[in-house]
Design a protein around this motif. Structure first.
Motif, PDB file in Angstrom:
ATOM      1  N   LEU A  30       0.830  -1.199   0.000  1.00 54.06           N
ATOM      2  CA  LEU A  30       0.000   0.000   0.000  1.00 54.06           C
ATOM      3  C   LEU A  30       0.868   1.254   0.000  1.00 54.06           C
ATOM      4  O   LEU A  30       0.532   2.254  -0.649  1.00 54.06           O
ATOM      5  CB  LEU A  30      -0.916  -0.015   1.228  1.00 54.06           C
ATOM      6  N   GLU A  31       1.972   1.195   0.709  1.00 53.07           N
ATOM      7  CA  GLU A  31       2.859   2.354   0.769  1.00 53.07           C
ATOM      8  C   GLU A  31       3.405   2.717  -0.608  1.00 53.07           C
ATOM      9  O   GLU A  31       3.492   3.905  -0.977  1.00 53.07           O
ATOM     10  CB  GLU A  31       4.020   2.074   1.740  1.00 53.07           C
ATOM     11  N   GLU A  32       3.772   1.700  -1.394  1.00 53.33           N
ATOM     12  CA  GLU A  32       4.256   1.953  -2.745  1.00 53.33           C
ATOM     13  C   GLU A  32       3.169   2.598  -3.600  1.00 53.33           C
ATOM     14  O   GLU A  32       3.428   3.527  -4.371  1.00 53.33           O
ATOM     15  CB  GLU A  32       4.711   0.651  -3.398  1.00 53.33           C
ATOM     16  N   ALA A  33       1.946   2.096  -3.463  1.00 50.68           N
ATOM     17  CA  ALA A  33       0.829   2.636  -4.245  1.00 50.68           C
ATOM     18  C   ALA A  33       0.527   4.075  -3.838  1.00 50.68           C
ATOM     19  O   ALA A  33       0.253   4.929  -4.698  1.00 50.68           O
ATOM     20  CB  ALA A  33      -0.411   1.759  -4.046  1.00 50.68           C
ATOM     21  N   LEU A  53       0.603   7.346  -6.266  1.00 52.98           N
ATOM     22  CA  LEU A  53      -0.558   8.212  -6.446  1.00 52.98           C
ATOM     23  C   LEU A  53      -0.210   9.662  -6.113  1.00 52.98           C
ATOM     24  O   LEU A  53      -0.617  10.588  -6.828  1.00 52.98           O
ATOM     25  CB  LEU A  53      -1.720   7.722  -5.569  1.00 52.98           C
ATOM     26  N   MET A  54       0.525   9.878  -5.049  1.00 50.45           N
ATOM     27  CA  MET A  54       0.891  11.228  -4.652  1.00 50.45           C
ATOM     28  C   MET A  54       1.853  11.870  -5.650  1.00 50.45           C
ATOM     29  O   MET A  54       1.923  13.103  -5.739  1.00 50.45           O
ATOM     30  CB  MET A  54       1.525  11.211  -3.266  1.00 50.45           C
ATOM     31  N   SER A  55       2.577  11.057  -6.402  1.00 49.28           N
ATOM     32  CA  SER A  55       3.542  11.607  -7.354  1.00 49.28           C
ATOM     33  C   SER A  55       2.911  12.019  -8.678  1.00 49.28           C
ATOM     34  O   SER A  55       3.552  12.693  -9.487  1.00 49.28           O
ATOM     35  CB  SER A  55       4.649  10.578  -7.631  1.00 49.28           C
ATOM     36  N   GLN A  56       1.659  11.626  -8.913  1.00 47.74           N
ATOM     37  CA  GLN A  56       0.991  11.945 -10.170  1.00 47.74           C
ATOM     38  C   GLN A  56       0.684  13.440 -10.248  1.00 47.74           C
ATOM     39  O   GLN A  56       0.051  13.993  -9.353  1.00 47.74           O
ATOM     40  CB  GLN A  56      -0.299  11.146 -10.317  1.00 47.74           C
ATOM     41  N   THR A  57       1.126  14.075 -11.337  1.00 48.63           N
ATOM     42  CA  THR A  57       0.878  15.511 -11.495  1.00 48.63           C
ATOM     43  C   THR A  57      -0.583  15.791 -11.805  1.00 48.63           C
ATOM     44  O   THR A  57      -1.200  16.690 -11.225  1.00 48.63           O
ATOM     45  CB  THR A  57       1.757  16.080 -12.629  1.00 48.63           C
ATOM     46  N   HIS A  58      -1.148  15.011 -12.707  1.00 49.35           N
ATOM     47  CA  HIS A  58      -2.550  15.188 -13.093  1.00 49.35           C
ATOM     48  C   HIS A  58      -3.235  13.823 -13.081  1.00 49.35           C
ATOM     49  O   HIS A  58      -3.491  13.230 -14.146  1.00 49.35           O
ATOM     50  CB  HIS A  58      -2.667  15.828 -14.476  1.00 49.35           C
ATOM     51  N   PRO A  62     -10.313  16.607  -7.384  1.00 53.56           N
ATOM     52  CA  PRO A  62      -9.643  17.872  -7.710  1.00 53.56           C
ATOM     53  C   PRO A  62     -10.158  19.057  -6.898  1.00 53.56           C
ATOM     54  O   PRO A  62      -9.399  19.985  -6.612  1.00 53.56           O
ATOM     55  CB  PRO A  62      -9.938  18.072  -9.199  1.00 53.56           C
ATOM     56  N   ASN A  63     -11.435  19.039  -6.526  1.00 54.91           N
ATOM     57  CA  ASN A  63     -11.996  20.188  -5.816  1.00 54.91           C
ATOM     58  C   ASN A  63     -11.354  20.407  -4.459  1.00 54.91           C
ATOM     59  O   ASN A  63     -11.332  21.534  -3.944  1.00 54.91           O
ATOM     60  CB  ASN A  63     -13.512  20.030  -5.661  1.00 54.91           C
ATOM     61  N   ILE A  64     -10.795  19.331  -3.856  1.00 54.73           N
ATOM     62  CA  ILE A  64     -10.114  19.481  -2.567  1.00 54.73           C
ATOM     63  C   ILE A  64      -8.674  18.963  -2.645  1.00 54.73           C
ATOM     64  O   ILE A  64      -8.004  18.859  -1.612  1.00 54.73           O
ATOM     65  CB  ILE A  64     -10.886  18.766  -1.433  1.00 54.73           C
ATOM     66  N   ASN A  65      -8.225  18.631  -3.866  1.00 57.47           N
ATOM     67  CA  ASN A  65      -6.873  18.111  -4.098  1.00 57.47           C
ATOM     68  C   ASN A  65      -6.563  16.953  -3.147  1.00 57.47           C
ATOM     69  O   ASN A  65      -5.507  16.918  -2.506  1.00 57.47           O
ATOM     70  CB  ASN A  65      -5.822  19.217  -3.924  1.00 57.47           C
ATOM     71  N   HIS A  66      -7.485  15.995  -3.095  1.00 51.46           N
ATOM     72  CA  HIS A  66      -7.307  14.840  -2.217  1.00 51.46           C
ATOM     73  C   HIS A  66      -7.216  13.566  -3.051  1.00 51.46           C
ATOM     74  O   HIS A  66      -7.944  13.400  -4.035  1.00 51.46           O
ATOM     75  CB  HIS A  66      -8.476  14.731  -1.235  1.00 51.46           C
ATOM     76  N   ARG A  67      -6.338  12.663  -2.634  1.00 47.82           N
ATOM     77  CA  ARG A  67      -6.139  11.383  -3.305  1.00 47.82           C
ATOM     78  C   ARG A  67      -6.337  10.256  -2.300  1.00 47.82           C
ATOM     79  O   ARG A  67      -5.915  10.377  -1.146  1.00 47.82           O
ATOM     80  CB  ARG A  67      -4.727  11.327  -3.907  1.00 47.82           C
ATOM     81  N   ALA A  68      -6.980   9.192  -2.738  1.00 44.86           N
ATOM     82  CA  ALA A  68      -7.266   8.083  -1.824  1.00 44.86           C
ATOM     83  C   ALA A  68      -7.270   6.767  -2.581  1.00 44.86           C
ATOM     84  O   ALA A  68      -7.485   6.718  -3.800  1.00 44.86           O
ATOM     85  CB  ALA A  68      -8.614   8.301  -1.140  1.00 44.86           C
ATOM     86  N   LEU A  69      -7.029   5.688  -1.831  1.00 46.34           N
ATOM     87  CA  LEU A  69      -7.059   4.331  -2.369  1.00 46.34           C
ATOM     88  C   LEU A  69      -8.127   3.540  -1.628  1.00 46.34           C
ATOM     89  O   LEU A  69      -8.063   3.394  -0.408  1.00 46.34           O
ATOM     90  CB  LEU A  69      -5.701   3.663  -2.212  1.00 46.34           C
TER      91      LEU A  69
END
Length: 262
Positions: free
Chosen positions: A207-210, A214-219, A239-246
């Motif tokens: 999960l840490e690798e994933a 995900l955090m490294s993706q620019t768009h 995008p509205n809150i610039n949040h990424r989740a798995l």
């Protein structure tokens, strides 16, 4: 307390006019009206919208308040004109309350200059993305502190707490505030499994690798399937809150028959 069924009156007026053989332009107009009502609901703007209707919503304020012309402005203009004609149509007299709600919703979005936020919402819907989220918190304590300090919480908007979906429950008259769990994401994952069967765009051992990927993706895409340790996950971006989740596919809510047999 504002009545959430106000927006459903507008949705019913749209539903009565929706049919499989309608012209493409009418489908676009009805679709935008439907999405405008959903936008107000998903962003938790029940109370601001109710206040708008009470103060200015019925005074014929123009929907377009900016001079610059964009595709969205033009769509809003055509949609407002369509429902203004219906409002004057004697054969639609019984539907006037719902039609007025639609007009108020279009004018509310424009008068509060929410074109950019509404555009983001429309793109989210177009992508068949995960349920729309307004805020994300690392833990319950952080979320509760935000809820208690907020002068007017977004009523029934969805938030993530530790990447678990919750609703914002707020009653202005009594100042009642709660953050109950909801299962919309679970149902969405089950639906998406059928609509877009998982095909991993990337695979990771942990999960840490994933998360690092995900955090490294620019768009990043609003949604993408990935494989982590042999299990499918939905990589979600808001995008509205610039949040990424798995989200693990195992969260998908099974149907009642499956639950009975387990």
């Amino acid at each position: 307390m504002t009545n959430p069924l106000i927006l459903s009156d507008g949705q019913q007026a749209i539903g009565r006019r929706w049919n499989g053989g309608q012209p493409v332009e009418q489908a676009r107009i009805l679709g935008l009206a439907r999405d405008a009502l959903d936008f107000i609901s998903a962003t938790g703007q029940w109370y601001p919208f109710d206040d708008y209707r009470a103060s200015r919503g019925h005074h014929g304020a123009p929907a377009i308040t900016e001079e610059r012309s964009t595709e969205l402005h033009e769509r809003l203009r055509k949609t407002e004109a369509f429902f203004e004609r219906l409002l004057d149509d004697p054969t639609a007299a019984d539907e006037q309350p719902g039609i007025q709600v639609i007009l108020d919703a279009l004018r509310f979005i424009s008068s509060t200059r929410q074109h950019e936020a509404f555009t983001d919402f429309l793109e989210h819907l177009e992508a068949n993305a995960q349920p729309y989220v307004m805020f994300a918190f690392d833990n319950r304590e952080e979320a509760e502190a935000w809820l208690q300090k907020h002068p007017s919480p977004p009523f029934f908007a969805e938030v993530l707490i530790g990447n678990k979906p919750h609703d914002v429950v707020y009653e202005r008259e009594t100042n009642f505030r709660r953050l109950p769990r909801n299962r919309r994401l679970h149902r969405y994952l089950a639906w998406l499994q059928e609509f877009d069967p998982p095909v991993a765009q990337a695979s990771f051992a942990t999960l840490e690798e994933a998360e690092a990927w995900l955090m490294s993706q620019t768009h990043p895409a609003r949604r993408a399937w990935v494989m982590i340790g042999g299990e499918f996950y939905l990589a979600a971006y808001y995008p509205n809150i610039n949040h990424r989740a798995l989200f693990p596919l195992s969260m998908a809510e099974r149907n009642p028959e499956e639950r009975k047999s387990s």
